[in-house]
Design an enzyme around this catalytic site. Structure first.
Site, PDB file in Angstrom:
ATOM      1  N   ARG A  89     -29.472  14.457  16.912  1.00 28.75           N
ATOM      2  CA  ARG A  89     -27.984  14.199  16.573  1.00 28.75           C
ATOM      3  C   ARG A  89     -27.091  15.602  16.836  1.00 28.75           C
ATOM      4  O   ARG A  89     -26.089  15.466  16.023  1.00 28.75           O
ATOM      5  CB  ARG A  89     -27.925  13.467  15.080  1.00 28.75           C
ATOM      6  CG  ARG A  89     -28.776  14.686  14.170  1.00 28.75           C
ATOM      7  CD  ARG A  89     -28.292  14.345  12.732  1.00 28.75           C
ATOM      8  NE  ARG A  89     -29.004  14.876  11.962  1.00 28.75           N
ATOM      9  CZ  ARG A  89     -28.880  15.005  10.757  1.00 28.75           C
ATOM     10  NH1 ARG A  89     -27.721  14.648  10.156  1.00 28.75           N
ATOM     11  NH2 ARG A  89     -29.588  15.756   9.993  1.00 28.75           N
ATOM     12  N   LYS A 109     -23.009  18.596  15.498  1.00 28.58           N
ATOM     13  CA  LYS A 109     -23.971  17.821  14.682  1.00 28.58           C
ATOM     14  C   LYS A 109     -23.467  16.388  14.204  1.00 28.58           C
ATOM     15  O   LYS A 109     -22.347  16.633  13.577  1.00 28.58           O
ATOM     16  CB  LYS A 109     -24.285  18.861  13.583  1.00 28.58           C
ATOM     17  CG  LYS A 109     -25.873  18.406  12.841  1.00 28.58           C
ATOM     18  CD  LYS A 109     -26.195  19.547  11.915  1.00 28.58           C
ATOM     19  CE  LYS A 109     -27.414  19.020  11.149  1.00 28.58           C
ATOM     20  NZ  LYS A 109     -27.677  19.981  10.286  1.00 28.58           N
ATOM     21  N   ASP A 244     -39.515  23.818  12.394  1.00 30.32           N
ATOM     22  CA  ASP A 244     -38.288  23.424  13.213  1.00 30.32           C
ATOM     23  C   ASP A 244     -37.122  23.895  12.666  1.00 30.32           C
ATOM     24  O   ASP A 244     -35.900  23.781  13.234  1.00 30.32           O
ATOM     25  CB  ASP A 244     -38.545  21.960  13.451  1.00 30.32           C
ATOM     26  CG  ASP A 244     -38.526  20.917  12.469  1.00 30.32           C
ATOM     27  OD1 ASP A 244     -39.341  21.278  11.714  1.00 30.32           O
ATOM     28  OD2 ASP A 244     -37.433  20.126  12.231  1.00 30.32           O
ATOM     29  N   ASP A 254     -29.958  24.575   8.774  1.00 32.20           N
ATOM     30  CA  ASP A 254     -30.096  23.409   8.445  1.00 32.20           C
ATOM     31  C   ASP A 254     -30.179  23.228   6.726  1.00 32.20           C
ATOM     32  O   ASP A 254     -31.405  23.321   6.132  1.00 32.20           O
ATOM     33  CB  ASP A 254     -31.477  22.912   8.916  1.00 32.20           C
ATOM     34  CG  ASP A 254     -31.531  22.201  10.266  1.00 32.20           C
ATOM     35  OD1 ASP A 254     -30.469  22.080  10.765  1.00 32.20           O
ATOM     36  OD2 ASP A 254     -32.345  21.495  10.827  1.00 32.20           O
TER      37      ASP A 254
END
Ligand code: AMP
Ligand code: MG
Length: 470
Positions: A89, A109, A244, A254
């Site tokens: 995304r 994002k 990740d 993140d």
């Protein structure tokens, strides 16, 4: 007016195995929530009015020189290998060389589906977008390496999650989006040429002084050790330290279910999906070593006979706990006014943390109070605190200007969960004032006078769990 940026897209010049080229999916009614003009100026972005900024940073218009692509990666999620993840995304719009000479990614994002979306819709809703905006900018102001927030735009579209929610797009800026998982994907597939290419790219971009893969590993281990120690020093829990979500640059990335500790407990977990406490506050120094072991394993695939470097790789990873410990000691010693810590200072710090845990003392406010002389208001067992404080006072009696050291090491304000939730609720109802207020106060975390935002949550305000940004 047309937005211009000095794009120079090095990732797009790598072989196509690294990504899928694709344009963002336009949104219905872009409406700007926030634009970080200072950061935009640093990136060389100019020429745009509000509407144009909203159009570009929602994916409605693609600026000249951008070359949007979704990056491929894999990753260990909660310890299990997922052979294919990738930007599901997100899209890398392109890169610029910022005014500090450092190359940076500009990434959207929430910009729509990609070949890596799996079952997802490729979108984001306003809550996690504003959470990441606030927390990443707060981390930056705290001097902690992090991706940054450039823009947040409402899309005017509904997003279906546990409820119907307003959609948004976040634009984030990073030294790069290379992750441990970017190495894992090629190592797992046995694509040695791509792995070599990626290694050369990472060295050139982030650690030009590194001489070969083992030197790269050493540099990433040091950067991540320093990073996690900084997280610990402000009570930050990342919440989803999958490989990740672990960068090669050493930046925090993140901000899904992340949270800051209020009342101190070492085993605190906020993330609703972290049921075993794998990513608990106190586990972060161990998990980062585990993540670096995965990077080491991937890099070993570069060698025709990995046995020749196995001892070196093992030694580098095994050195990491001591590196984290040393960085932790230096961060926490500064919070007690000790500029040059000795190994035995670790006990003084641990004793304090144990007392804090026993009494449920507020992490941020206790260190802020110590930096201002006395933290007894934070404790219940006053005898135990006074005993500790006497030893501490004796230790810092010979230190130079301990209060200045402490005040520079301990923020007065962090983005508390209940304030973030309150801000999101208001923004969903169309009121962005709490967002603006948080952003302003958190930009000056060491001397803010917004005492209301310094207050821990009441019982009723406590946020027991946080949720992923999906
Ligand atoms: P995260 O938990 O944000 O680190 O994401 C883990 C993986 O799931 C990444 O490959 C994301 O791109 C993907 N992902 C997360 N949310 C979505 C979404 N709404 N649509 C498509 N892919 C997603
Ligand atoms: Mg991620």
């Amino acid at each position: 007016m047309t937005l211009t940026a000095p794009f120079d897209n090095s990732y797009a010049r790598l072989p196509s195995a690294f990504y899928t080229r694709l344009n963002p999916k336009p949104v219905q009614a872009p409406n700007l929530v926030a634009y970080n003009k200072q950061l935009g100026d640093m990136l060389g972005i100019s020429g745009a009015d509000r509407d144009e900024i909203a159009a570009v940073f929602s994916g409605v218009s693609v600026p000249e020189g951008a070359d949007p692509l979704a990056q491929l990666y894999a990753g260990h999620q909660f310890g299990s290998f997922n052979p294919q993840l990738g930007d599901g995304r997100a899209l890398l719009l392109g890169e610029v060389i910022a005014s500090d000479g450092v190359r940076r990614d500009i990434q959207l994002k929430g910009s729509g589906p990609t070949p890596y979306s799996r079952m997802g819709d490729g979108r984001a809703w306003l809550g996690p977008v504003l959470r990441e905006y606030i927390v990443s900018e707060a981390m930056h102001a705290l001097g902690i390496p992090t991706t940054r927030a450039l823009a947040a735009v409402r899309t005017g579209e509904d997003i279906i999650r546990e409820a119907v929610l307003p959609g948004a797009v976040l634009t984030r800026v990073a030294k790069s989006h290379l992750r441990v998982g970017t190495f894992e994907v090629f190592a797992h597939r046995g694509q040695k040429e791509e792995l070599q290419n990626l290694t050369d790219y990472a060295i050139k971009r982030h650690y030009p002084q590194a001489n070969g893969p083992m030197d790269l590993l050493r540099a990433v281990c040091q950067a991540q050790a320093d990073l996690v120690a900084k997280w610990m020093s402000v009570g930050f829990i990342h919440g989803v330290m999958n490989t990740d979500n672990c960068t090669i640059s050493g930046e925090t990335i993140d901000y899904g279910p992340c949270a800051f500790i209020d009342d101190f407990h070492a085993d605190t977990v906020f993330s609703s999906i972290d049921q075993t406490g794998r990513y608990a506050y106190s586990n972060q120094p161990r998990i980062i070593v585990w993540n670096m072991a995965q990077l080491a394993t991937s890099l070993l695939q570069l060698y025709d006979d990995p046995k020749t470097v196995l001892d070196e790789a093992t030694e580098i990873v095994h050195a990491m706990p001591a590196q984290v410990e040393a960085a932790w000691l230096s961060e926490f010693a500064a919070k007690l006014g000790i500029a040059n810590p000795k190994p035995e200072d670790a006990a003084l710090i641990s004793d304090l943390l144990n007392l804090m845990q026993q009494d449920g003392a507020d992490f941020t406010n206790t260190f802020d109070a110590l930096a201002r002389g006395d933290a007894k208001d934070q404790f219940l067992d006053l005898d135990a605190y006074e005993t500790w404080a006497k030893i501490w006072q004796a230790r810092i009696a010979t230190e130079d200007g301990p209060n200045a050291v402490m005040q520079a090491a301990s923020p007065r304000i962090i983005p508390r969960n209940h304030r973030i939730e309150e801000m999101i609720t208001a923004a969903v109802a169309g009121d962005d004032a709490p967002f603006e207020r948080l952003l302003k106060a958190l930009s000056d975390p060491y001397s803010t006078e917004d005492t209301d935002l310094m207050r821990p949550p009441t019982k009723a305000q406590r946020v027991p769990a946080t949720f992923c940004g999906t």
